[in-house]
Write a protein that holds these residues in place. Structure first.
Motif, PDB file in Angstrom:
ATOM      1  N   ALA A  46     -11.309 -32.791 -44.135  1.00 26.59           N
ATOM      2  CA  ALA A  46     -12.755 -32.041 -43.698  1.00 26.59           C
ATOM      3  C   ALA A  46     -12.596 -30.958 -43.001  1.00 26.59           C
ATOM      4  O   ALA A  46     -12.664 -31.190 -41.655  1.00 26.59           O
ATOM      5  N   ALA A  47     -12.223 -29.762 -43.506  1.00 25.21           N
ATOM      6  CA  ALA A  47     -11.669 -28.561 -42.757  1.00 25.21           C
ATOM      7  C   ALA A  47     -12.686 -27.686 -42.109  1.00 25.21           C
ATOM      8  O   ALA A  47     -12.250 -27.151 -41.111  1.00 25.21           O
ATOM      9  N   ASN A  48     -13.855 -27.748 -42.535  1.00 22.53           N
ATOM     10  CA  ASN A  48     -14.719 -26.575 -41.913  1.00 22.53           C
ATOM     11  C   ASN A  48     -15.359 -26.827 -40.863  1.00 22.53           C
ATOM     12  O   ASN A  48     -15.392 -28.145 -40.095  1.00 22.53           O
ATOM     13  N   ALA A  49     -16.277 -25.936 -40.095  1.00 24.87           N
ATOM     14  CA  ALA A  49     -17.161 -26.039 -38.887  1.00 24.87           C
ATOM     15  C   ALA A  49     -18.287 -26.558 -39.289  1.00 24.87           C
ATOM     16  O   ALA A  49     -18.944 -26.201 -40.540  1.00 24.87           O
ATOM     17  N   PRO A  50     -19.046 -27.273 -38.563  1.00 27.28           N
ATOM     18  CA  PRO A  50     -20.516 -27.770 -39.078  1.00 27.28           C
ATOM     19  C   PRO A  50     -21.490 -26.428 -38.972  1.00 27.28           C
ATOM     20  O   PRO A  50     -21.382 -25.735 -38.168  1.00 27.28           O
ATOM     21  N   ARG A  51     -22.189 -26.471 -40.050  1.00 24.79           N
ATOM     22  CA  ARG A  51     -23.176 -25.162 -40.348  1.00 24.79           C
ATOM     23  C   ARG A  51     -24.111 -24.997 -39.162  1.00 24.79           C
ATOM     24  O   ARG A  51     -24.170 -23.846 -38.694  1.00 24.79           O
ATOM     25  N   PRO A  52     -24.702 -26.028 -38.628  1.00 25.08           N
ATOM     26  CA  PRO A  52     -25.524 -25.699 -37.218  1.00 25.08           C
ATOM     27  C   PRO A  52     -25.013 -24.955 -36.350  1.00 25.08           C
ATOM     28  O   PRO A  52     -25.512 -24.042 -35.756  1.00 25.08           O
ATOM     29  N   ILE A  53     -23.702 -25.191 -36.138  1.00 30.31           N
ATOM     30  CA  ILE A  53     -23.053 -24.584 -34.864  1.00 30.31           C
ATOM     31  C   ILE A  53     -22.889 -23.217 -35.347  1.00 30.31           C
ATOM     32  O   ILE A  53     -22.794 -22.211 -34.653  1.00 30.31           O
ATOM     33  N   VAL A  54     -22.416 -22.814 -36.739  1.00 30.04           N
ATOM     34  CA  VAL A  54     -22.137 -21.506 -36.763  1.00 30.04           C
ATOM     35  C   VAL A  54     -23.260 -20.685 -37.123  1.00 30.04           C
ATOM     36  O   VAL A  54     -23.127 -19.552 -36.624  1.00 30.04           O
ATOM     37  N   ARG A  55     -24.218 -21.383 -37.285  1.00 30.56           N
ATOM     38  CA  ARG A  55     -25.599 -20.569 -37.389  1.00 30.56           C
ATOM     39  C   ARG A  55     -25.875 -20.140 -35.871  1.00 30.56           C
ATOM     40  O   ARG A  55     -26.772 -19.096 -35.719  1.00 30.56           O
ATOM     41  N   CYS A  56     -25.700 -21.156 -35.058  1.00 33.95           N
ATOM     42  CA  CYS A  56     -25.816 -20.652 -33.740  1.00 33.95           C
ATOM     43  C   CYS A  56     -25.033 -19.672 -33.415  1.00 33.95           C
ATOM     44  O   CYS A  56     -25.504 -18.887 -32.457  1.00 33.95           O
ATOM     45  N   ILE A  57     -24.092 -19.546 -33.714  1.00 31.73           N
ATOM     46  CA  ILE A  57     -22.939 -18.683 -33.322  1.00 31.73           C
ATOM     47  C   ILE A  57     -23.561 -17.101 -33.937  1.00 31.73           C
ATOM     48  O   ILE A  57     -23.483 -16.278 -33.352  1.00 31.73           O
ATOM     49  N   GLY A  58     -24.031 -17.454 -35.181  1.00 29.03           N
ATOM     50  CA  GLY A  58     -24.718 -16.226 -35.732  1.00 29.03           C
ATOM     51  C   GLY A  58     -25.964 -15.442 -35.111  1.00 29.03           C
ATOM     52  O   GLY A  58     -26.179 -14.303 -35.135  1.00 29.03           O
ATOM     53  N   LYS A  59     -26.478 -16.412 -34.380  1.00 31.12           N
ATOM     54  CA  LYS A  59     -27.848 -16.100 -33.729  1.00 31.12           C
ATOM     55  C   LYS A  59     -27.685 -15.552 -32.164  1.00 31.12           C
ATOM     56  O   LYS A  59     -28.050 -14.765 -31.708  1.00 31.12           O
ATOM     57  N   ASN A  60     -26.397 -16.179 -31.675  1.00 31.28           N
ATOM     58  CA  ASN A  60     -26.316 -15.992 -30.174  1.00 31.28           C
ATOM     59  C   ASN A  60     -24.902 -15.323 -29.791  1.00 31.28           C
ATOM     60  O   ASN A  60     -24.608 -14.951 -28.782  1.00 31.28           O
ATOM     61  N   GLY A  61     -24.171 -15.480 -30.870  1.00 30.30           N
ATOM     62  CA  GLY A  61     -22.377 -14.536 -30.522  1.00 30.30           C
ATOM     63  C   GLY A  61     -21.589 -15.892 -30.281  1.00 30.30           C
ATOM     64  O   GLY A  61     -21.884 -16.792 -30.167  1.00 30.30           O
ATOM     65  N   ALA A  62     -20.499 -15.169 -30.032  1.00 37.08           N
ATOM     66  CA  ALA A  62     -19.129 -16.353 -30.067  1.00 37.08           C
ATOM     67  C   ALA A  62     -19.213 -17.094 -28.829  1.00 37.08           C
ATOM     68  O   ALA A  62     -18.727 -18.030 -28.520  1.00 37.08           O
TER      69      ALA A  62
END
Length: 320
Positions: free
Chosen positions: A151-167
């Protein structure tokens, strides 16, 4: 009995459809796909290959990245048949998937071990809506042959929060959740970043930077997941399935693998259509399929759909 099941599944995946990619001389072009299940394969040098010849060409790879257009029948059929052919040549394999995320690894393992049923896997593993039609063949092949599924990927909610707030949002995560994402992100101005920026059209530079941080979170996390797995299983071959953008030209996940372990041999298999091709210098093996239908003709309807997708950020809960 399990040996018979394994052999049967291999035979099914290798022969359940007519093989559209047949060996031909270099002077004879491969036939064009005529249904959405058809595909033709060519090497980076333009030589026509069958699915078994493709597997042989990929035999030396530590990691085989196989791209897809999500929901395209031809690309999903090719993935399943290639998995079976690679397994035939080397049973010491693992399947890595964009479609499951790190925090769901235990759920995936429980399913592989027969502790839970498929409905539970789909619900508790947050499987994609097209799991049953497109990813079940891959997971079932791994299960029948007792192969690991990463199960290789990062959780979508965390990625969306990065998209909203930055790295920098990663610094706000609790320790457990921080482990669900790659230890470091690749944020320099490499060819992948340039390709991503070229695909953006909204003109907001700061927003684009945040969105690229989110994009590379997928790639860095998938790359790290595979590199870490091979560190524990150094002689195993991985086949990884992911969206085309992550695979094409070796700019996405492949480049993130190389920065973590340049000794690994990574090879790409990328779908193309008559109008969506790759650069002639790209090292990918090409799988030509029919183009999917156009999603929208009415621009207003397309914008309304996009607004609905972007509107999810209004209810997105991120750590302050």
């Amino acid at each position: 009995m399990k040996n018979w099941l394994s052999l049967g599944l291999v035979s099914l995946l290798m022969g359940c459809a007519t093989q559209p990619a047949t060996t031909q001389s270099d002077s004879v072009p491969a036939p064009l796909p005529t249904t959405f299940y058809d595909y033709t394969i060519t090497s980076p040098q333009g030589q026509a290959l069958s699915i078994s010849e493709l597997a042989q060409a990929l035999q030396s790879a530590d990691i085989v990245l196989v791209g897809e257009w999500h929901g395209h029948p031809g690309t999903h059929l090719m993935q399943a048949q290639l998995f079976a052919q690679l397994y035939r040549l080397n049973p010491d394999m693992a399947l890595s998937m964009e479609q499951f995320t790190r925090e769901k690894q235990n759920v995936v393992n429980q399913y592989l071990d027969g502790e839970i049923g498929e409905k539970t896997l789909i619900k508790e593993g947050h499987a994609w809506p097209n799991y049953a039609s497109d990813y079940r063949p891959l997971v079932e092949f791994a299960k029948h042959n007792k192969l690991d599924v990463i199960a290789a990927n990062a959780p979508r909610p965390i990625v969306r929060c990065i998209g909203k707030n930055g790295a920098e949002y990663l610094d706000k995560l609790p320790a457990t959740e921080r482990n669900w994402v790659a230890e470091s992100l690749t944020l320099d101005n490499d060819a992948y970043r340039q390709k991503f920026i070229a695909s953006m059209h909204h003109g907001d530079e700061a927003k684009t930077q945040r969105q690229f941080a989110a994009q590379t979170t997928w790639d860095d996390t998938m790359a790290e997941s595979m590199v870490n797995y091979l560190a524990l299983h150094p002689n195993r071959q991985i086949i990884h399935v992911a969206g085309r953008f992550h695979v094409a030209g070796g700019l996405g996940t492949a480049s993130r693998i190389r920065t973590r372990n340049p000794e690994l041999n990574v090879m790409m298999v990328t779908p193309v259509t008559a109008s969506s091709t790759l650069a002639e210098s790209a090292p990918d093996y090409r799988v030509e399929v029919m183009a999917l239908p156009q999603s929208y003709i009415d621009n207003d309807k397309m914008m309304a759909a996009m607004s609905k997708i972007h509107g999810r950020n209004k209810t997105l809960k991120c750590y302050p």
